[in-house]
Design a protein around this motif. Structure first.
Motif, mmCIF file in Angstrom:
data_model
loop_
_atom_site.group_PDB
_atom_site.id
_atom_site.type_symbol
_atom_site.label_atom_id
_atom_site.label_comp_id
_atom_site.label_asym_id
_atom_site.label_seq_id
_atom_site.Cartn_x
_atom_site.Cartn_y
_atom_site.Cartn_z
ATOM 1 N N TYR A 60 46.329 61.175 55.731
ATOM 2 C CA TYR A 60 45.026 60.606 55.397
ATOM 3 C C TYR A 60 43.989 61.173 56.365
ATOM 4 O O TYR A 60 44.245 61.299 57.570
ATOM 5 N N TRP A 61 42.799 61.442 55.834
ATOM 6 C CA TRP A 61 41.720 62.018 56.645
ATOM 7 C C TRP A 61 40.435 61.241 56.385
ATOM 8 O O TRP A 61 40.181 60.775 55.282
ATOM 9 N N SER A 62 39.605 61.124 57.426
ATOM 10 C CA SER A 62 38.339 60.402 57.284
ATOM 11 C C SER A 62 37.401 60.788 58.414
ATOM 12 O O SER A 62 37.823 61.171 59.504
ATOM 13 N N ARG A 63 36.113 60.669 58.133
ATOM 14 C CA ARG A 63 35.134 60.700 59.226
ATOM 15 C C ARG A 63 35.316 59.416 60.029
ATOM 16 O O ARG A 63 35.614 58.355 59.491
ATOM 17 N N VAL A 64 35.147 59.546 61.340
ATOM 18 C CA VAL A 64 35.430 58.421 62.227
ATOM 19 C C VAL A 64 34.162 58.003 62.957
ATOM 20 O O VAL A 64 33.135 58.695 62.943
ATOM 21 N N ILE A 65 34.234 56.856 63.613
ATOM 22 C CA ILE A 65 33.097 56.319 64.357
ATOM 23 C C ILE A 65 33.020 57.020 65.710
ATOM 24 O O ILE A 65 33.966 57.004 66.495
ATOM 25 N N ILE A 66 31.879 57.630 65.987
ATOM 26 C CA ILE A 66 31.693 58.280 67.290
ATOM 27 C C ILE A 66 30.641 57.561 68.135
ATOM 28 O O ILE A 66 30.389 57.948 69.281
ATOM 29 N N GLY A 67 30.028 56.524 67.600
ATOM 30 C CA GLY A 67 29.043 55.758 68.359
ATOM 31 C C GLY A 67 28.362 54.724 67.493
ATOM 32 O O GLY A 67 28.700 54.551 66.304
ATOM 33 N N HIS A 68 27.376 53.991 68.103
ATOM 34 C CA HIS A 68 26.633 52.957 67.394
ATOM 35 C C HIS A 68 25.155 53.063 67.754
ATOM 36 O O HIS A 68 24.790 53.501 68.857
ATOM 37 N N THR A 69 24.327 52.681 66.816
ATOM 38 C CA THR A 69 22.893 52.620 67.099
ATOM 39 C C THR A 69 22.607 51.367 67.925
ATOM 40 O O THR A 69 23.483 50.530 68.158
ATOM 41 N N ASP A 70 21.345 51.239 68.373
ATOM 42 C CA ASP A 70 20.974 50.052 69.149
ATOM 43 C C ASP A 70 21.156 48.771 68.347
ATOM 44 O O ASP A 70 21.398 47.704 68.905
ATOM 45 N N GLU A 71 21.037 48.883 67.017
ATOM 46 C CA GLU A 71 21.211 47.702 66.173
ATOM 47 C C GLU A 71 22.680 47.411 65.871
ATOM 48 O O GLU A 71 22.996 46.430 65.189
ATOM 49 N N GLY A 72 23.596 48.290 66.343
ATOM 50 C CA GLY A 72 25.015 48.084 66.080
ATOM 51 C C GLY A 72 25.533 48.825 64.871
ATOM 52 O O GLY A 72 26.702 48.638 64.496
ATOM 53 N N ARG A 73 24.685 49.641 64.237
ATOM 54 C CA ARG A 73 25.136 50.400 63.076
ATOM 55 C C ARG A 73 26.002 51.572 63.522
ATOM 56 O O ARG A 73 25.739 52.216 64.543
ATOM 57 N N VAL A 74 27.043 51.888 62.752
ATOM 58 C CA VAL A 74 27.983 52.930 63.139
ATOM 59 C C VAL A 74 27.376 54.312 62.944
ATOM 60 O O VAL A 74 26.537 54.540 62.061
ATOM 61 N N ILE A 75 27.794 55.235 63.806
ATOM 62 C CA ILE A 75 27.459 56.649 63.679
ATOM 63 C C ILE A 75 28.758 57.386 63.402
ATOM 64 O O ILE A 75 29.722 57.277 64.162
ATOM 65 N N LEU A 76 28.809 58.140 62.305
ATOM 66 C CA LEU A 76 30.032 58.810 61.886
ATOM 67 C C LEU A 76 30.063 60.256 62.332
ATOM 68 O O LEU A 76 29.030 60.911 62.480
ATOM 69 N N GLY B 176 29.240 53.805 51.143
ATOM 70 C CA GLY B 176 28.231 54.746 50.672
ATOM 71 C C GLY B 176 28.581 56.189 50.956
ATOM 72 O O GLY B 176 28.210 57.087 50.191
ATOM 73 N N ASN B 177 29.281 56.424 52.076
ATOM 74 C CA ASN B 177 29.645 57.793 52.438
ATOM 75 C C ASN B 177 30.999 58.213 51.876
ATOM 76 O O ASN B 177 31.423 59.349 52.081
ATOM 77 N N GLY B 178 31.665 57.295 51.210
ATOM 78 C CA GLY B 178 32.955 57.628 50.625
ATOM 79 C C GLY B 178 34.036 57.912 51.642
ATOM 80 O O GLY B 178 34.947 58.706 51.374
ATOM 81 N N GLU B 179 33.953 57.286 52.808
ATOM 82 C CA GLU B 179 34.936 57.515 53.861
ATOM 83 C C GLU B 179 35.897 56.327 53.933
ATOM 84 O O GLU B 179 35.474 55.170 53.891
ATOM 85 N N PRO B 180 37.216 56.578 54.091
ATOM 86 C CA PRO B 180 38.202 55.501 53.945
ATOM 87 C C PRO B 180 38.616 54.800 55.240
ATOM 88 O O PRO B 180 39.504 53.947 55.194
ATOM 89 N N LEU B 181 38.019 55.144 56.372
ATOM 90 C CA LEU B 181 38.543 54.662 57.649
ATOM 91 C C LEU B 181 38.812 53.157 57.693
ATOM 92 O O LEU B 181 39.902 52.738 58.092
ATOM 93 N N PRO B 182 37.871 52.291 57.288
ATOM 94 C CA PRO B 182 38.156 50.856 57.398
ATOM 95 C C PRO B 182 39.251 50.373 56.451
ATOM 96 O O PRO B 182 39.811 49.290 56.668
#
Length: 999
Positions: free
Chosen positions: A815-831, A909-915
C-alpha cells in the motif's frame, strides 16, 4: 502341537503312538460334550477417535498365529481362542499399536474393543503428490501436508474445499473475501511468486489436472465476488488431501507449478459387504453477529418547511428503523437508521449426501449422490448444487489393476449485486442518508439510497450455472516385482452459462426498457500422465529407483457472449427480442508437453538421495523459445533409525532438504502479435494494433531451497514438522512499455522481473492426554513470509487495485500513500508530494490452534482458532461514507473535533488512503463443534452400524482492532493481491446440525 512336532522329529519310528495320542482326545471329546469348553472366541470393534471404524486393521492373539482383519464396520472375530487370559494386539498403518488383555471363558465370547490414535509422523505412509508414482513418505526430501478429510468432516462445519484447508496446513493462507453464499476464496502457498500471473496452486483430482479459476463473468459484474470452481468438489467425496507448497517439491509438475500443488484423492471402495452411508445437515446462515454502522443525517429548515415538518413527511413514508437520535445545538434534528440490519436475513443451509461402497476380492466400488441448497444472508443470494460420483477399481491379477474415477456437479447460483457497484445492496445501504428518504413516481427510496432503490436491486437477476464433469482412468502394470508402470488419462469438462437480466421498466434512469447479457463458456482439459519405475538392489544395502515419465495437457476455452437492450414490452427476456443486440466469440487453446527423469538411491531404507529433471514446452511460449528445464535434488535421512541415535524422547526423526525449480507459463497469445477487429463508419470492418507480441517469451522460473525435519517424540504422542524455505522467481513476467514508433499501445509482456519469498512453517500435532475416559489432542500451525520485488527489469513501478503499487524493493502487494509531513497553525495537515510505502496487504505471520477433547470414546468437543498478523486492511468504505455524508462525523459536531474532520476530508479530497490503512490483525474463533457417537447397541436399534450427531458453528467470534465490520473481506473477491474493504459483505456465521448414519 509344538510338543507333538518336537516328539515326531525326535522319534520318527513312533508314528502309531502319535496317531493314538491325537485320536484319544478326539474320542474323549465325542464322549463328553464339555470337551470344547477349553476354547472360546474374542470379538470387538476397532475404531479411531470419534468412533469412526478402521477397516483392514490386523488383530492377533499375542504369541499365536490366530488373528483376524477388521471389516467395513471395524468389526473382527477370532474363534478357537484358548481359555484363560489372552493378550490381543491391533496393528494398523499410521496408528499406534494397541494391546489389551482379556479373559476367554470356555465356550464364551470375550469382548475387546480398541480405539486407535494416529501416529503424528508416519514415515511408512504412502504419498502420491510430487513423486514419480506412489512412494513411502520417508523417502521424500520436501515438506508435504496431508489432511484426513473424513476426520475433519466428523467435527468441523466444512462446506467447501477452502474450509477444509483453512487452519489445517502450515503455510497455506486462505482468504475468505465475503460472506456471500456460493463465492470463492483465495488460496496461497508460500507467498506471492508472480507479479502478473495467477498465484493459486494447481489442483489435481485423482491425478487429473482440473480448472480452478474463478467463474468468468464476461461483460457484466455483480461486484468482486465470483463463484470458484473449487466449490464444485463436494467435501464428502474426498478421502484425503496432499499439499506441496513450492517449486522444490513441484518440479515434476513443471510449468505452472511454482505456486504449489494440491492433490485431492477421492474415496474408494473396499472389498467386503456393501456398506451405506447417509449424511444430512441443516443449518442457519446469518450476519446478525456483525456490528454494522448506522447512517446519520441532520434535518434543518428547507423550502419553507421546518425540521419538524420535514421529519413528519419522512415518517409518513413509514421507513424501517428510522429514529431521532437527538436535537443538535443549532436546532437541527439528527436522524439515525441502520439499513443493513433491515436488508439482511436469516439464511438456511441444507446438505444431503448418500453413498455406498463395497466389492469383492478383485473389484471394489464407491458411489455417491449429493444435494446442497443454501440461502445466503442477503436477498437474491441462493445456491443449489447437485452432484454424483462413481469410482471403481478392478484387479484381474497381481500384476495389473485399473481404477476409474468420475464426478459430476451441477451448480445454480444467484448472486446479488454488491461491492463497488451502483446496483449493490451494500453500497446503497452504507451510503444512504435518512434525510433523503423519499417517494418518487416510480420508486420508493426507503433508506435514502444514493444510486438505486433496494427494491430495484431485488429485481435484478444475476445467475451463474455450470455443469462440471471430471473423470480419470488410472492403470497400474507391474509385470515384475522390480518394474512398476502407471498411466493416468483424465478429462475435466466445465460448461457455464452466466447471465445478468434487468427487466423492462425497472431501472428508469439507466436502462428503462431493460437489458440482458448472456455469457457462455466451455473449458475442456484433457491430460495424460505416464511413468515407469525400475527398482533394483545395487548392493545388499543400496537400492536404486529409476523413473521416467511424461505429461501432456491440452486445454480449450470457448466463449460466446450476447448482449441485448431495449425490450419491446414487459415479460420479454431473450437477447434476440431486444431492440439492439451485440455478439462476441473467442477461442483459445494451450498445450503443455513435459518429460522427466528421476533417480533415487536409498541406503538401508533410511537415507534417500533423489535427483530429477523435467523438460517442458508450451504453446504459449514465444516462437524463438524452445523449452524450459526444471531440475531438482533432495535428500531425506531417517536418522532416528541409525544405531548411534540415542535421544530417548525422540521416537522418529527425519532430516530433509530439497532444491528445485518449477515454472509459471504466460497466458495464451501473450507471445503473439495480434490485431483487434473494429467497426467504423456504420459497419465497415477494419483492424487496429493490439499486442506487439514477444517471440522470446518464456515461462517464469522459480527456484526454491527447502530445509526441515519431521519428528515424533514422547512415545509418538507429539509430531513436529519444521520447514524453512527461500524462493526466488526469475524471469518474472512484467509489462515492458512499448516504443511508440512501433505503433502498438500499452506494454509488451517480457521475462524481466524478479520476486523473492522466504519464511518458516511449523506444524505440531499432539495427543496430550490418553486415558479410558478422556483424550485431549491439539494441533498448532505457524507460518511466516517475507516478500519483495527485487527487480522490474528497469521498468517503472505501476499501480493496481485501490492505492496499491508494484515497486522494486518492496512487497508485491504494498500500500502506498502521501503522508503527513506537518501541520498548519490551524492544525490542518500538510501532505508529502510523493507517495510512500505504508505496509503490505497480506500477513507476514499467521497460524491456527485446534483442540479436541474426547470423552468416553463417544463425545467429541472441538474448537479451532486462527489468526493473521503483520498486514494492513484498506477501509475504503469509511472515506466513502464521509464523502456521501452518511457517517455521523459529517453531522454531529459533538462526535468529532472539527479539525480532525477537516483533516479526514483533506485525505478524501486528495484521494490518499493513509487514514484508512488500518491494522488488519485478527484472531477468529473459526470453528466449534460437539459430536456424539451413539453406542453400538443403540445404533443397532435403528438398523444402523453407526450413528453420529454433530452440532457445529463457524465464524463465532473475532478479536481485532480494525474499525470496519470485518478485516478479512475483500472487494476484489479471490484476487491474488489486490485487497480492500469497500462496500463488501462480511463473513457469515453458520450453525449446522448433522446426522451421520452408516448401515
Amino acid at each position: 502341537m509344538d510338543f507333538v512336532s518336537l516328539w515326531v522329529k525326535r522319534s520318527p519310528v513312533h508314528i502309531p503312538f502319535m496317531v493314538a495320542a491325537l485320536a484319544l482326545p478326539l474320542l474323549l471329546g465325542l464322549a463328553s460334550p464339555d470337551s470344547a469348553s477349553a476354547q472360546g472366541a474374542i470379538q470387538g470393534y476397532v475404531t479411531q477417535t470419534g468412533g469412526l471404524p478402521i477397516v483392514g486393521a490386523q488383530v492377533q492373539i499375542v504369541n499365536s498365529d490366530q488373528g483376524a482383519v477388521t471389516d467395513g464396520d471395524g468389526f473382527y472375530r477370532i474363534d478357537g481362542a484358548a481359555a484363560g487370559e489372552r493378550s490381543v494386539r491391533v496393528v494398523y498403518l499410521g496408528s499406534r499399536e494397541e494391546t489389551r488383555t482379556v479373559t476367554v471363558v470356555s465356550g464364551g465370547t470375550a469382548a475387546a474393543n480398541f480405539r486407535l490414535t494416529s501416529v503424528p509422523i508416519d514415515a511408512d505412509a504412502i504419498v502420491v503428490t510430487g513423486t514419480a508414482g506412489n512412494v513411502q513418505r520417508r523417502s521424500i526430501g520436501n515438506a508435504l501436508t496431508d489432511i484426513n478429510v473424513e476426520e475433519v468432516l466428523e467435527k468441523a462445519p466444512v462446506t467447501n474445499l477452502a474450509d477444509l484447508l483453512q487452519g489445517r496446513a502450515a503455510g497455506a493462507y486462505v482468504l475468505q473475501p465475503s460472506g456471500t453464499a456460493g463465492t470463492g476464496a483465495n488460496i496461497r502457498l508460500r507467498g506471492i511468486s508472480s507479479i502478473t500471473q495467477d498465484n493459486q496452486p494447481l489442483i489435481y483430482v485423482d491425478g487429473v489436472r482440473v480448472d480452478n479459476d474463478a467463474t468468468a463473468a464476461g461483460g457484466f459484474t455483480v461486484g468482486g465476488q465470483l463463484p470458484s470452481r473449487l466449490n464444485d468438489i463436494p467435501p464428502e467425496d474426498i478421502e484425503s488431501i496432499e499439499i506441496i507448497k513450492g517449486p522444490a517439491a513441484a518440479t515434476l509438475y513443471g510449468t505452472e507449478a511454482s505456486a504449489g500443488v494440491i492433490q485431492i484423492i477421492t474415496k474408494k471402495g473396499r472389498a467386503g459387504e456393501t456398506r451405506y452411508n447417509v449424511r444430512a445437515s441443516y443449518g442457519t446462515v446469518g450476519l446478525g453477529h456483525q456490528d454494522f454502522p448506522e447512517n446519520f443525517a441532520a434535518l434543518g429548515p428547507l423550502g419553507g418547511l421546518t425540521p419538524e415538518q420535514r421529519l413528519a413527511n419522512i415518517q409518513a413514508l413509514n421507513p424501517r428503523g428510522l429514529r431521532v437520535e437527538k436535537t443538535l445545538a443549532d436546532g437541527r434534528i439528527l436522524l439515525a437508521q441502520n439499513p443493513i440490519e433491515n436488508i439482511i436475513q436469516d439464511g438456511s443451509y441444507h446438505d444431503y449426501t448418500a453413498s455406498m461402497s463395497g466389492g469383492r476380492d478383485n473389484f471394489s466400488f464407491y458411489a455417491s449422490g449429493s444435494y446442497n441448497e443454501e440461502k445466503g444472508p442477503m436477498p437474491a443470494n441462493t445456491v443449489n448444487k447437485v452432484g454424483g460420483r462413481a469410482n471403481f477399481q478392478w484387479s484381474p491379477s497381481e500384476a495389473f489393476d485399473i481404477a476409474v474415477s468420475s464426478g459430476y456437479t451441477n451448480n445454480d447460483i444467484r448472486l446479488p449485486n454488491n461491492d463497488n457497484n451502483i446496483f449493490g445492496y451494500w453500497g446503497n445501504a452504507l451510503l444512504a442518508r435518512p434525510d433523503r428518504i423519499r417517494q418518487t413516481a416510480t420508486n420508493f427510496f426507503e433508506f435514502g439510497e444514493p444510486f438505486t432503490p433496494v427494491e430495484v436491486v431485488d429485481a435484478l437477476e444475476s445467475h451463474f450455472t455450470n455443469d462440471r464433469f471430471t473423470g480419470s482412468v488410472v492403470a497400474n502394470l507391474n509385470p515384475r516385482s522390480w518394474w512398476r508402470n502407471k498411466a493416468t488419462f483424465g478429462v475435466d469438462l466445465n460448461a457455464e452459462e452466466n447471465f445478468q437480466f434487468i427487466p423492462f421498466g425497472v431501472i428508469f434512469n439507466l436502462s428503462p426498457q431493460g437489458e440482458k447479457f448472456n455469457h457462455r463458456q466451455t473449458v475442456v482439459s484433457v491430460s495424460f500422465d505416464g511413468n515407469s519405475t525400475v527398482s533394483y538392489d545395487l548392493t545388499n544395502s543400496i537400492r536404486s529407483n529409476t523413473s521416467v515419465g511424461g505429461q501432456i495437457l491440452n486445454q480449450n476455452t470457448d466463449i460466446v457472449e450476447a448482449f441485448g437492450e431495449n425490450f419491446p414490452a414487459p415479460g420479454v427476456s431473450t437477447v434476440s427480442a431486444a431492440g439492439t443486440t451485440e455478439g462476441f466469440e473467442s477461442r483459445s487453446e494451450t498445450t503443455t508437453v513435459g518429460v522427466y527423469f528421476q533417480e533415487q538411491i536409498a541406503w538401508q531404507n533410511r537415507l534417500f538421495l533423489t535427483g530429477a529433471v523435467r523438460f517442458d514446452d508450451n504453446s504459449a511460449f514465444g516462437e524463438n523459445f524452445d523449452f524450459e528445464t526444471y531440475p531438482k535434488v533432495s535428500a531425506a535421512w531417517v536418522i532416528s533409525e541409525e544405531p548411534f541415535f540415542n535421544l530417548g524422547f525422540v521416537d522418529q526423526l527425519k532430516l530433509r532438504a530439497a532444491y528445485g525449480f518449477a515454472g509459471k507459463q504466460p497466458a495464451a497469445f501473450s507471445a503473439d502479435r495480434d490485431f483487434n477487429p473494429v467497426s467504423i463508419r456504420g459497419g465497415i470492418p477494419t483492424i487496429t494494433p493490439g499486442s506487439v507480441g514477444n517471440p522470446e517469451l518464456g515461462p517464469e522460473r522459480s527456484s526454491e531451497l527447502e530445509l526441515g525435519f519431521d519428528a515424533s517424540v514422547w512415545n509418538d504422542r507429539v509430531g513436529i514438522e519444521l520447514t524453512y524455505y527461500d524462493k526466488v522467481t526469475e524471469d518474472a513476467l512484467v509489462g515492458k512499455l512499448n516504443i511508440p514508433s512501433l505503433g502498438f499501445p500499452g506494454t509488451q509482456i517480457s521475462n524481466i522481473g524478479e520476486v523473492q519469498n522466504s519464511g518458516w512453517e511449523l506444524g505440531i500435532t499432539g495427543l496430550l492426554l490418553d486415558t479410558d475416559i478422556v483424550d485431549y489432542d491439539v494441533t498448532l500451525t505457524l507460518a511466516t513470509n517475507d516478500n519483495e520485488v527485487t527487480s522490474l527489469g528497469g521498468e517503472p513501478g505501476f499501480p493496481f487495485g485501490f492505492e496499491q503499487r508494484i515497486e522494486e524493493g518492496f512487497p508485491v502487494d504494498g500500500y502506498w500513500s502521501r503522508v503527513i509531513i506537518g501541520h498548519t497553525d490551524e492544525g490542518r495537515v500538510i501532505l508529502s508530494d510523493d507517495q510512500e510505502f505504508i505496509g503490505r496487504a497480506s500477513p507476514d505471520f499467521w497460524g491456527s490452534f485446534g483442540s479436541t477433547v474426547t470423552l468416553w470414546d463417544n463425545l467429541q468437543l472441538y474448537a479451532l482458532l486462527d489468526w493473521q498478523r503483520g498486514h494492513l486492511t484498506h477501509n475504503l468504505t469509511y472515506p466513502f461514507r464521509l464523502q456521501f455524508a452518511s457517517a455521523r462525523e459529517r453531522w454531529d459536531p459533538d462526535f468529532i473535533d472539527p479539525i480532525d474532520l477537516a483533516n479526514l476530508l483533506t485525505f478524501v479530497g486528495n484521494g490518499e488512503p493513509l487514514p484508512w490503512l488500518e491494522t488488519g490483525n485478527f484472531t477468529k474463533l473459526r470453528e466449534v463443534s460437539a459430536t456424539y457417537t451413539l453406542p453400538i447397541e443403540y445404533a443397532s436399534r435403528v438398523g444402523a452400524r453407526r450413528v453420529a450427531l454433530t452440532v457445529s458453528g463457524r465464524n463465532l467470534k473475532t478479536w481485532t482492532d480494525y474499525s470496519g465490520v470485518d478485516p478479512e473481506i475483500n472487494v476484489f473477491g479471490p484476487a491474488d493481491f489486490s485487497r480492500s474493504d469497500f462496500l463488501s459483505v462480511p463473513q457469515s456465521r453458520r450453525f449446522i446440525f448433522t446426522v451421520d448414519l452408516s448401515y
